[in-house]
Design an enzyme around this catalytic site. Structure first.
Site, PDB file in Angstrom:
ATOM      1  N   SER A 234     109.515  35.402  56.910  1.00  0.00           N
ATOM      2  CA  SER A 234     109.153  35.326  55.497  1.00  0.00           C
ATOM      3  C   SER A 234     108.564  36.662  55.025  1.00  0.00           C
ATOM      4  CB  SER A 234     108.209  34.138  55.290  1.00  0.00           C
ATOM      5  OG  SER A 234     108.084  33.831  53.920  1.00  0.00           O
TER       6      SER A 234
ATOM      7  N   ASP B 280     115.735  25.545  53.231  1.00  0.00           N
ATOM      8  CA  ASP B 280     114.475  26.236  52.962  1.00  0.00           C
ATOM      9  C   ASP B 280     114.180  26.126  51.467  1.00  0.00           C
ATOM     10  OD1 ASP B 280     112.529  28.232  52.454  1.00  0.00           O
ATOM     11  OD2 ASP B 280     113.238  29.421  54.144  1.00  0.00           O
TER      12      ASP B 280
ATOM     13  N   HIS C 161     111.713  26.152  56.147  1.00  0.00           N
ATOM     14  CA  HIS C 161     110.973  27.429  56.234  1.00  0.00           C
ATOM     15  C   HIS C 161     109.907  27.398  57.341  1.00  0.00           C
ATOM     16  CE1 HIS C 161     110.215  31.292  54.242  1.00  0.00           C
ATOM     17  NE2 HIS C 161     108.921  31.072  54.285  1.00  0.00           N
TER      18      HIS C 161
END
Lengths: 282, 282
Positions: free
Chosen positions: A149, A228, A261
Site C-alpha cells: 500500500s 481490494d 487489502h
C-alpha cells in the site's frame, strides 16, 4: 551510529530483533526490526527491506505476513523500518487522521513546515538505514525492496530512483499514482506543498516513465487483489502498467481474484515474492 | 442458533471469516473466527479448535501463527473462539488486570458471583461452539484441540475430560498445573471459590492422573520454549510429564532450546502441530 536492542526472539532457528537509534535523517529516535536467518550465524546474507502501509510500525509485517519461515529457508534477512518519525516533538496531522502524519510518512523528504523537521523518511530508508544495517549486522550489500500500500508506493518509487541500489523490487497493493488519488494528494500537499511539479519525483508511475535505459532495469513484481476496496479510488495499478508499457519496462502486475487489502492477502503470496527476490540475489 | 458474519477475507484460496452470535452458555454476544480451507468448497473437512492465551481474542492466532498456508494444504478448518465473554454487562477484574476477567476466562465454568453469570467458557468451547460450527459450516465431526499458555491449559484440560470428543490434542507453553501457580490460583479462586477441591477438575496434570484406560488415550503433543520467562513460575511442564508417567499416558513434551513465550515460537512449530493433528484425523 549506535543502536540499542529493544527485543529479541528466536524464530525458525533465526532471530527477530528490534532496535532503536537516534536518526540523523529524521532527527528523532527510530525503531526498526530485523529478521536474521540461521545462515547469518555463518555468513553474510542479503537483505529485503520491507516498507509497511498506513498506520503500521516495524511490527505488522514481522507478525502477520508469515514470511519468516521462507526467509529462514532462503537465507535472507528482512528489515522493517517504521512508517514515520515519532515522538513528542514530531508534528502529527492536526486532526489525528490515519493517512497523514504519524504512521503515514509516505517515504519522502518533506519540504514544508512543520513536517520538514522530521519527516525525512526517503533519506532514512534509502541511505541511513542500509548504512546502519550494513555496519551492525552480518549482511551483504545485496538489497531488495518491497512493501504494501503506502509501502508499495515507497518500494516502487525508491527503486525507480535508485535502480543501482537494489537487485529487485516488488509490491503488494501499491499506491501507484499518488499524485492522482486522495491519499497521495493529501500527503504530497501537506509534506511537499501546493506546487504539484515537486510531487512527480515521488510518483512511481511518473518516475517509471522517465526510465529509458533497459540495461538499468531491475526485475519488478506487483500483486494486487481484485476485491481490494481501495483499488479504484486509491491504488490505480493501470497507471503503473501503462507507464511500464510506454518505456518497455518488464514489470509484472498480477491481479489476484477475490483477495482484499489485508495481511491475509500478503500472507497468501509473500512466499512467491521472497523467492522472486532470492532468485535475483544469486 | 443464528450467526452473523462480521468479516470475510480470502486467504490461501480459502476463507478467513469472523462471526458473532448470542451464546446460550455465556449469555452474551460471542465472536469467533473460522478458517475454511479450499477443500471445504467440495467436501466436509475436519476442525482444529484453537484456544488462545491471556489478553487474546479470536484474532491473534489467525493473524500471527502463520498456520493458514499449511491448514489450506492439509484441508483442515481452524476455529478460534474468544478467550472470555465480553460486553458492558460482563464482570471484569476489579483492577482491570490482564490475567483475570475479560480476556482471561480460563476455559472453565465459573461458580462464583458475579462471574458465574457469563464466564461459562468450558460449556461454550466443549458443547455450544462445536454444535454451532457443525450446523453452519461444511465440516466433519472430527475435532482436534490445541492452544497456547492459558489456551494450552484449556486444550489439555478439555481434552483430558472429553477424550471421546477429540482425535488429538496439542499445546504450546501450557499452564500445566494451574492449582499450583500464581495465574491459576488467582483465576480459580476468583471463578471457582476458595475450596480448592473444586479446582482439580480444571487442572490438566490432576486430570491426567485420573486417566486409567489406555484404550481411551488420544495422541498428545506439547512444545515448550526453554527461554520462556513464565516457564518456572507459571507453566510447570514437569507436573504434566510426571502425571503422564504415573498413568502411562504417551504424552510427548518437547523442550525447544532458545524459544520464548511469543507467537514467534508458535509460528516456528505450528506446522508440526497441524501435521500431527492431520495425521490423526485420517
Amino acid at each position: 551510529m549506535t543502536i540499542e536492542q529493544v527485543s529479541s526472539a528466536k524464530v525458525f532457528n533465526g532471530w527477530h530483533k528490534q532496535f532503536s537509534h537516534q536518526s540523523t535523517s529524521t532527527q528523532c529516535q527510530m525503531r526498526f526490526a530485523i529478521f536474521l536467518p540461521p545462515q547469518a550465524q555463518q555468513q553474510n546474507v542479503p537483505v529485503l527491506y520491507w516498507l509497511s502501509g498506513l498506520t503500521c510500525t516495524d511490527e505488522n509485517f514481522m507478525q502477520k505476513a508469515g514470511a519468516l519461515k521462507i526467509a529462514a529457508m532462503l537465507g535472507m534477512a528482512i528489515v522493517c523500518p517504521d512508517t514515520s518519525p515519532r515522538g513528542e516533538n514530531v508534528a502529527d496531522d492536526n486532526d489525528g487522521a490515519y493517512d497523514f502524519g504519524l504512521g503515514a510518512g509516505f517515504y519522502l523528504n518533506a519540504t514544508q513546515a512543520p513536517y520538514k523537521a522530521h519527516y525525512q523518511m526517503y533519506d532514512y530508508v534509502v541511505n541511513e538505514l542500509p548504512a546502519l544495517i550494513e555496519t551492525h549486522f552480518p549482511v551483504t550489500k545485496q538489497r531488495a525492496i518491497s512493501g504494501h500500500s503506502m509501502g508499495g508506493h515507497g518500494a516502487l518509487s525508491i527503486a525507480f530512483k535508485n535502480l543501482q541500489k537494489y537487485t529487485s523490487v516488488s509490491a503488494f497493493s501499491p499506491i501507484c499514482n499518488p499524485i492522482n488519488c486522495p491519499w497521495g494528494k493529501k500527503a504530497f500537499n501537506g509534506y511537499l506543498g501546493k506546487n504539484s511539479q515537486t510531487w512527480f519525483e515521488y510518483d512511481s508511475s511518473e518516475l517509471l516513465k522517465k526510465l529509458t535505459d533497459p540495461q538499468s532495469f531491475i526485475p519488478a513484481l506487483v500483486d494486487q487483489g481484485e476485491s481490494d476496496t481501495f483499488l479504484t479510488e486509491q491504488l490505480a495499478p493501470q497507471a503503473l502498467t501503462q507507464a511500464a508499457e510506454q518505456v518497455g519496462y518488464p514489470l509484472v502486475l498480477r491481479m489476484q481474484q477475490g483477495y482484499d487489502h489485508s495481511y491475509y492477502f500478503i500472507a497468501s503470496f509473500i512466499e512467491e515474492h521472497l523467492r522472486f527476490h532470492a532468485q535475483h540475489f544469486n
